[in-house]
Design a protein around this motif. Structure first.
Motif, PDB file in Angstrom:
ATOM      1  N   LEU A   1      17.831  -0.007 -10.178  1.00 50.97           N
ATOM      2  CA  LEU A   1      16.870   0.753  -9.334  1.00 50.97           C
ATOM      3  C   LEU A   1      16.455   0.218  -8.311  1.00 50.97           C
ATOM      4  O   LEU A   1      16.845  -0.503  -7.114  1.00 50.97           O
ATOM      5  N   GLY A   2      16.183   1.129  -7.025  1.00 53.64           N
ATOM      6  CA  GLY A   2      16.183   0.552  -5.464  1.00 53.64           C
ATOM      7  C   GLY A   2      15.203   0.831  -5.002  1.00 53.64           C
ATOM      8  O   GLY A   2      13.968   0.596  -5.924  1.00 53.64           O
ATOM      9  N   THR A   3      14.909  -0.253  -3.519  1.00 58.29           N
ATOM     10  CA  THR A   3      13.264  -0.528  -3.380  1.00 58.29           C
ATOM     11  C   THR A   3      12.612   0.971  -3.330  1.00 58.29           C
ATOM     12  O   THR A   3      11.422   0.790  -3.420  1.00 58.29           O
ATOM     13  N   ALA A   4      13.360   2.028  -2.845  1.00 60.93           N
ATOM     14  CA  ALA A   4      12.455   3.173  -3.368  1.00 60.93           C
ATOM     15  C   ALA A   4      11.185   3.644  -4.181  1.00 60.93           C
ATOM     16  O   ALA A   4      10.175   3.663  -3.788  1.00 60.93           O
ATOM     17  N   ASP A   5      12.412   3.190  -5.001  1.00 57.36           N
ATOM     18  CA  ASP A   5      11.691   3.312  -6.715  1.00 57.36           C
ATOM     19  C   ASP A   5      10.069   1.687  -6.328  1.00 57.36           C
ATOM     20  O   ASP A   5       8.920   2.408  -6.840  1.00 57.36           O
ATOM     21  N   GLN A   6      10.424   0.989  -6.219  1.00 59.47           N
ATOM     22  CA  GLN A   6       9.859  -0.592  -6.236  1.00 59.47           C
ATOM     23  C   GLN A   6       8.110   0.173  -5.144  1.00 59.47           C
ATOM     24  O   GLN A   6       7.226  -0.080  -5.962  1.00 59.47           O
TER      25      GLN A   6
ATOM     26  N   PRO B   1      -3.996  -6.233  -0.919  1.00 59.80           N
ATOM     27  CA  PRO B   1      -5.372  -5.763  -1.832  1.00 59.80           C
ATOM     28  C   PRO B   1      -4.979  -4.570  -2.742  1.00 59.80           C
ATOM     29  O   PRO B   1      -4.262  -3.878  -2.024  1.00 59.80           O
ATOM     30  N   SER B   2      -4.929  -4.463  -3.557  1.00 58.75           N
ATOM     31  CA  SER B   2      -5.440  -2.930  -4.160  1.00 58.75           C
ATOM     32  C   SER B   2      -5.988  -2.280  -3.689  1.00 58.75           C
ATOM     33  O   SER B   2      -7.492  -3.497  -3.155  1.00 58.75           O
ATOM     34  N   ARG B   3      -7.101  -1.169  -3.472  1.00 63.49           N
ATOM     35  CA  ARG B   3      -8.130   0.009  -3.267  1.00 63.49           C
ATOM     36  C   ARG B   3      -9.139  -1.074  -3.506  1.00 63.49           C
ATOM     37  O   ARG B   3      -9.735  -1.060  -2.625  1.00 63.49           O
ATOM     38  N   SER B   4      -8.740  -1.722  -4.602  1.00 64.72           N
ATOM     39  CA  SER B   4     -10.163  -2.384  -5.263  1.00 64.72           C
ATOM     40  C   SER B   4     -10.901  -3.743  -5.027  1.00 64.72           C
ATOM     41  O   SER B   4     -11.603  -3.668  -4.835  1.00 64.72           O
ATOM     42  N   SER B   5      -9.612  -4.107  -4.379  1.00 67.92           N
ATOM     43  CA  SER B   5      -9.905  -5.520  -3.839  1.00 67.92           C
ATOM     44  C   SER B   5     -11.290  -5.480  -2.308  1.00 67.92           C
ATOM     45  O   SER B   5     -10.387  -4.752  -1.846  1.00 67.92           O
ATOM     46  N   ALA B   6     -11.782  -6.118  -2.451  1.00 65.45           N
ATOM     47  CA  ALA B   6     -12.953  -6.090  -1.415  1.00 65.45           C
ATOM     48  C   ALA B   6     -12.658  -6.332  -0.161  1.00 65.45           C
ATOM     49  O   ALA B   6     -13.398  -6.290   0.767  1.00 65.45           O
ATOM     50  N   LEU B   7     -11.702  -6.924   0.537  1.00 63.47           N
ATOM     51  CA  LEU B   7     -10.868  -6.792   1.480  1.00 63.47           C
ATOM     52  C   LEU B   7      -9.740  -5.641   2.425  1.00 63.47           C
ATOM     53  O   LEU B   7      -9.443  -6.004   2.966  1.00 63.47           O
TER      54      LEU B   7
ATOM     55  N   ALA C   1       4.409   0.306  -6.220  1.00 65.99           N
ATOM     56  CA  ALA C   1       3.258  -0.487  -5.820  1.00 65.99           C
ATOM     57  C   ALA C   1       2.388   0.263  -5.530  1.00 65.99           C
ATOM     58  O   ALA C   1       0.858   0.270  -5.296  1.00 65.99           O
ATOM     59  N   GLU C   2       2.817   1.080  -4.666  1.00 64.48           N
ATOM     60  CA  GLU C   2       2.143   2.129  -4.568  1.00 64.48           C
ATOM     61  C   GLU C   2       0.973   2.811  -4.920  1.00 64.48           C
ATOM     62  O   GLU C   2      -1.156   2.984  -5.335  1.00 64.48           O
ATOM     63  N   GLU C   3       1.531   3.071  -5.919  1.00 67.59           N
ATOM     64  CA  GLU C   3       0.107   3.839  -7.771  1.00 67.59           C
ATOM     65  C   GLU C   3      -0.392   2.533  -8.152  1.00 67.59           C
ATOM     66  O   GLU C   3      -1.583   2.895  -8.045  1.00 67.59           O
ATOM     67  N   ALA C   4       0.170   1.115  -7.681  1.00 67.84           N
ATOM     68  CA  ALA C   4      -0.235   0.489  -8.590  1.00 67.84           C
ATOM     69  C   ALA C   4      -1.583  -0.033  -8.115  1.00 67.84           C
ATOM     70  O   ALA C   4      -2.444  -0.697  -8.704  1.00 67.84           O
TER      71      ALA C   4
END
Ligand SMILES: Cc1cc2nc3c(=O)[nH]c(=O)nc-3n(C[C@H](O)[C@H](O)[C@H](O)COP(=O)(O)OP(=O)(O)OC[C@H]3O[C@@H](n4cnc5c(N)ncnc54)[C@H](O)[C@@H]3O)c2cc1C
Length: 401
Positions: free
Chosen positions: A59-64, A244-250, A68-71
């Motif tokens: 697949l393309g980088t848009a799917d990637q 950093p994931s949203r849960s990461s302290a930074l 990444a955004e959802e993860a």
């Protein structure tokens, strides 16, 4: 179509998030991470842009990007596979033989086998081309002796991408070869190294007469520097684009939540710093999105990956400063069981490594100056001197062979 894909990713993550596993004992953590990676692969979310032929999704980088955004909403246990996915896997896709691709890429994607990257040595970090681990031809294959250091995930690894010197009679960049080494082979010893967070994410690796078959060379004998540059390019993009994931302290969201808990959001100085943090985080996201789109359009990032890597490291440093000011004494002492205190301390202790791993900030600046901006090259007095005539690193005066 794109929104369909996002909905599918979102539903899958919601149903398969294993929750926080970082606090589990190492063996349980690894098992949980492997189960998650296997499920990710089975669902078609591992190797999203990799060729289908080798187990990817094509697949393309848009799917990637969507993935990444959802993860980023989750704290997923993908750490054991960062070298698989960000470094060794993409390099094998680029430069591996068909046999190597068919043997290694699927188990690498599914998390069944873990990889590490054996480049740095006690006397060769930024100047990794001066490394001294030696591979000599032996019985149709190779025998390797030497020591590597700071090897991330070697404690779990099944295979390593090993950069070793095969010819000391030529200048340092010319006599290197990249090998695939079986980390369970006789002669491989892995010893953990603790960082200041108290965890041991990396290791020393000793190689004592380790036998490597002839077919385990990645690329050509003597062309290891080219393979190393390819892998470092992937590594810089991977480190630079991992936010950093949203849960990461930074992350910006976490630092904003900290400001709210401290009642600091009405203080103009804090508001200004928070706005700066937000603006830089957003700029970094856009920079990464642009590089992904360019790569999709056939313009790989090359040396520009260093811009993303440097910007990502500087953003973490900025976040440490803002979070540290907001937390005050709470950044160094907190009540037992205070999850926010634990997370912030771990973030503050771990984040500076981003400005070292994969090439320090100073090295990235040199690469950007020379290879992106076209500035004059730094003087390199040893570039054309055969390695045996150099006195580098831990090399002693005797013949290195
Ligand atoms: C968390 C973490 C994980 C890592 N994982 C791996 C791994 O899996 N595999 C692996 O092989 N390595 C790994 N490394 C090692 C990493 O690649 C090296 O630490 C890095 O390249 C720097 O090398 P060094 O530590 O020997 O520092 P040195 O090269 O000795 O540098 C010391 C200081 O001198 C500066 N410096 C050096 N040369 C120059 C120059 N020419 N111009 C300006 N400044 C310079 C550096 O910026 C630095 O500040 C990891 C490191 C970290 C922190």
């Amino acid at each position: 179509m794109t929104e369909d894909y996002r909905a599918r990713v979102r539903a899958w993550l919601a149903a398969n998030d294993p929750g926080p596993v970082g606090g589990l004992p190492p063996a349980e953590h690894l098992s949980a991470a492997k189960r998650f990676q296997a499920a990710l692969y089975a669902a078609g979310f591992a190797g999203i842009t990799w060729p289908k032929e080798w187990g990817g999704q094509g697949l393309g980088t848009a799917d990637q990007q969507i993935f990444a955004e959802e993860a980023a909403e989750y704290d997923l246990p993908t750490y054991p596979f960062i070298v698989n996915m960000g470094m060794c896997g993409p390099t094998l896709v680029d430069l591996g033989t068909p046999e190597q691709k068919s043997r290694y890429l699927r188990p690498l994607l599914s998390g069944e086998e873990i990889w590490c990257q054996l480049f740095s040595e006690p006397g060769a970090g930024s100047d990794v081309a001066s490394l001294q681990t030696r591979a000599v031809r032996d019985d149709g294959g190779w025998a390797v002796n030497g020591q590597k250091v700071w090897t991330t995930n070697a404690q779990w690894a099944d295979f390593g991408a090993l950069l070793a010197r095969t010819d000391p009679d030529v200048p340092k960049h010319a006599g290197l070869t990249m090998f695939i080494v079986d980390m369970h082979a006789p002669g491989v010893t892995v010893r953990p190294l603790k960082d200041m967070s108290g965890k041991a994410p990396f290791n020393e690796v000793y190689l004592d007469d380790v036998r490597i078959p002839a077919g385990a060379v990645i690329g050509e004998v003597g062309q290891g520097w080219r393979v190393a540059i390819t892998m470092l390019g992937h590594e810089r993009v991977s480190i630079g684009s991992s936010r950093p994931s949203r849960s990461s302290a930074l992350s910006f969201d976490a630092v904003l939540a900290l400001a709210r808990r401290q009642g600091a959001t009405d203080v103009p100085a804090h508001r200004e710093r928070l706005a700066g943090l937000y603006a830089h985080e957003r700029a970094l996201e856009l920079l990464n999105a642009r590089m992904r789109q360019e790569a999709q359009a056939g313009r790989p990032p090359g040396a520009r990956g260093s811009v993303a890597k440097l910007a990502g490291a500087l953003q973490l440093r900025r976040a440490i400063e803002v979070a540290g000011e907001l937390a005050g004494a709470g950044a160094v002492a907190w009540e037992p069981g205070d999850r926010h205190g634990d997370d912030l301390a771990l973030g503050i202790n771990s984040a500076p490594a981003t400005g070292i791993a994969g090439g320090t900030n100073e090295v990235q600046r040199t690469i950007i100056g020379e290879r992106v901006l076209g500035l004059p090259k730094e003087p390199q007095v040893d570039r054309d001197v055969p390695v045996r005539d150099l006195k580098v690193g831990t090399q002693r005066t005797e013949d290195p062979r």
